[in-house]
Design a protein around this motif. Structure first.
Motif, PDB file in Angstrom:
ATOM      1  N   GLY A   8       0.817  -1.211   0.000  1.00  0.00           N
ATOM      2  CA  GLY A   8       0.000   0.000   0.000  1.00  0.00           C
ATOM      3  C   GLY A   8       0.849   1.258   0.000  1.00  0.00           C
ATOM      4  N   ALA A   9       1.906   1.270   0.801  1.00  0.00           N
ATOM      5  CA  ALA A   9       2.816   2.420   0.823  1.00  0.00           C
ATOM      6  C   ALA A   9       3.484   2.601  -0.533  1.00  0.00           C
ATOM      7  CB  ALA A   9       3.856   2.245   1.919  1.00  0.00           C
ATOM      8  N   ALA A  10       3.887   1.500  -1.147  1.00  0.00           N
ATOM      9  CA  ALA A  10       4.529   1.574  -2.466  1.00  0.00           C
ATOM     10  C   ALA A  10       3.556   2.132  -3.510  1.00  0.00           C
ATOM     11  CB  ALA A  10       5.035   0.191  -2.891  1.00  0.00           C
ATOM     12  N   ILE A  11       2.294   1.716  -3.447  1.00  0.00           N
ATOM     13  CA  ILE A  11       1.277   2.235  -4.381  1.00  0.00           C
ATOM     14  C   ILE A  11       1.092   3.736  -4.176  1.00  0.00           C
ATOM     15  CG2 ILE A  11      -1.201   2.180  -4.947  1.00  0.00           C
ATOM     16  CD1 ILE A  11       0.297  -0.202  -6.096  1.00  0.00           C
ATOM     17  N   PHE A 119      -5.203   7.558  -0.599  1.00  0.00           N
ATOM     18  CA  PHE A 119      -6.409   6.750  -0.787  1.00  0.00           C
ATOM     19  C   PHE A 119      -6.080   5.435  -1.484  1.00  0.00           C
ATOM     20  CE2 PHE A 119      -9.803   5.276  -3.593  1.00  0.00           C
ATOM     21  CZ  PHE A 119     -10.777   4.978  -2.652  1.00  0.00           C
ATOM     22  N   PHE A 120      -5.371   5.502  -2.594  1.00  0.00           N
ATOM     23  CA  PHE A 120      -5.103   4.269  -3.342  1.00  0.00           C
ATOM     24  C   PHE A 120      -4.136   3.360  -2.594  1.00  0.00           C
ATOM     25  CE2 PHE A 120      -7.266   6.680  -6.537  1.00  0.00           C
ATOM     26  CZ  PHE A 120      -8.098   5.706  -7.064  1.00  0.00           C
ATOM     27  N   GLY A 121      -3.237   3.934  -1.810  1.00  0.00           N
ATOM     28  CA  GLY A 121      -2.376   3.109  -0.965  1.00  0.00           C
ATOM     29  C   GLY A 121      -3.160   2.432   0.153  1.00  0.00           C
ATOM     30  N   ALA A 122      -4.040   3.181   0.807  1.00  0.00           N
ATOM     31  CA  ALA A 122      -4.846   2.613   1.897  1.00  0.00           C
ATOM     32  C   ALA A 122      -5.839   1.589   1.361  1.00  0.00           C
ATOM     33  CB  ALA A 122      -5.580   3.731   2.643  1.00  0.00           C
ATOM     34  N   PHE A 123      -6.430   1.869   0.210  1.00  0.00           N
ATOM     35  CA  PHE A 123      -7.366   0.914  -0.386  1.00  0.00           C
ATOM     36  C   PHE A 123      -6.643  -0.389  -0.727  1.00  0.00           C
ATOM     37  CE2 PHE A 123      -9.505  -1.093  -3.945  1.00  0.00           C
ATOM     38  CZ  PHE A 123     -10.793  -1.201  -3.454  1.00  0.00           C
ATOM     39  N   THR A 124      -5.463  -0.279  -1.304  1.00  0.00           N
ATOM     40  CA  THR A 124      -4.669  -1.475  -1.623  1.00  0.00           C
ATOM     41  C   THR A 124      -4.370  -2.267  -0.354  1.00  0.00           C
ATOM     42  OG1 THR A 124      -3.685  -0.394  -3.545  1.00  0.00           O
ATOM     43  CG2 THR A 124      -2.500  -2.282  -2.630  1.00  0.00           C
TER      44      THR A 124
END
Length: 170
Positions: A8-11, A119-124
């Motif tokens: 998620g952090a990487a995303i 958002f996209f990191g947390a969603f992942t």
């Protein structure tokens, strides 16, 4: 839980780096019936926020936090409202990243850009954590709360801002 957090952090970082390094095109997503791509973006974002609220309410119902209101369909409503909310965010993210890039020319746009990446990191992270057995009972609600809070922050810094400065028209 470490792997979902790292992915998620990487995303989140990759999204921000792409948005920063990509030369914005000015336009990416437009739909008939709207005055322009910004209107499309704010209405899709508002739809995502609406379904996120439904997801929050269905989660509260699933866990018996609505004063005994816990219908059998709450789990299905939770899954589908989350899917729809996420699907509505995809064209918005494409537009933001491709057409506008990572913006930091004022505090609102900087916060919006940071929240979009988060958002996209947390969603992942949430999606990768879902199938993991043995998670503490607070983990998924906490991650879901982060996803919800960040999405509401994105809505406040984009759609609500647009509606209060430009207007509600399509």
């Amino acid at each position: 839980m470490l792997v979902p957090l790292l992915v998620g952090a990487a995303i989140a970082v990759a999204t921000g780096v792409y948005g920063r390094l990509h030369t914005p095109t000015g336009i990416a997503v437009n739909l008939a019936g709207f005055s322009g791509p910004q209107a499309v973006k704010v209405w899709l974002g508002s739809g995502a926020a609406f379904f996120a609220v439904l997801q929050l309410l269905s989660a509260l119902a699933m866990w018996g936090r609505l004063g005994g209101f816990s219908p059998s369909w709450a789990g299905t409503a939770h899954r589908w409202s989350g899917r729809i909310a996420f699907l509505l965010t995809v064209p918005v993210a494409v537009h933001c990243l491709y057409a506008l890039g990572f913006a930091d020319h004022d505090p609102r746009t900087l916060l919006h850009s940071l929240l979009g990446c988060l958002f996209f990191g947390a969603f992942t992270t949430k999606m990768l954590a879902l199938p993991r057995p043995g998670l503490a009972g607070w983990v998924l609600p906490a991650i879901g709360g982060v996803v919800f809070t960040v999405l509401m922050g994105i809505w406040l810094t984009s759609s609500l801002w647009y509606f209060t400065t430009v207007g509600v028209g399509t």
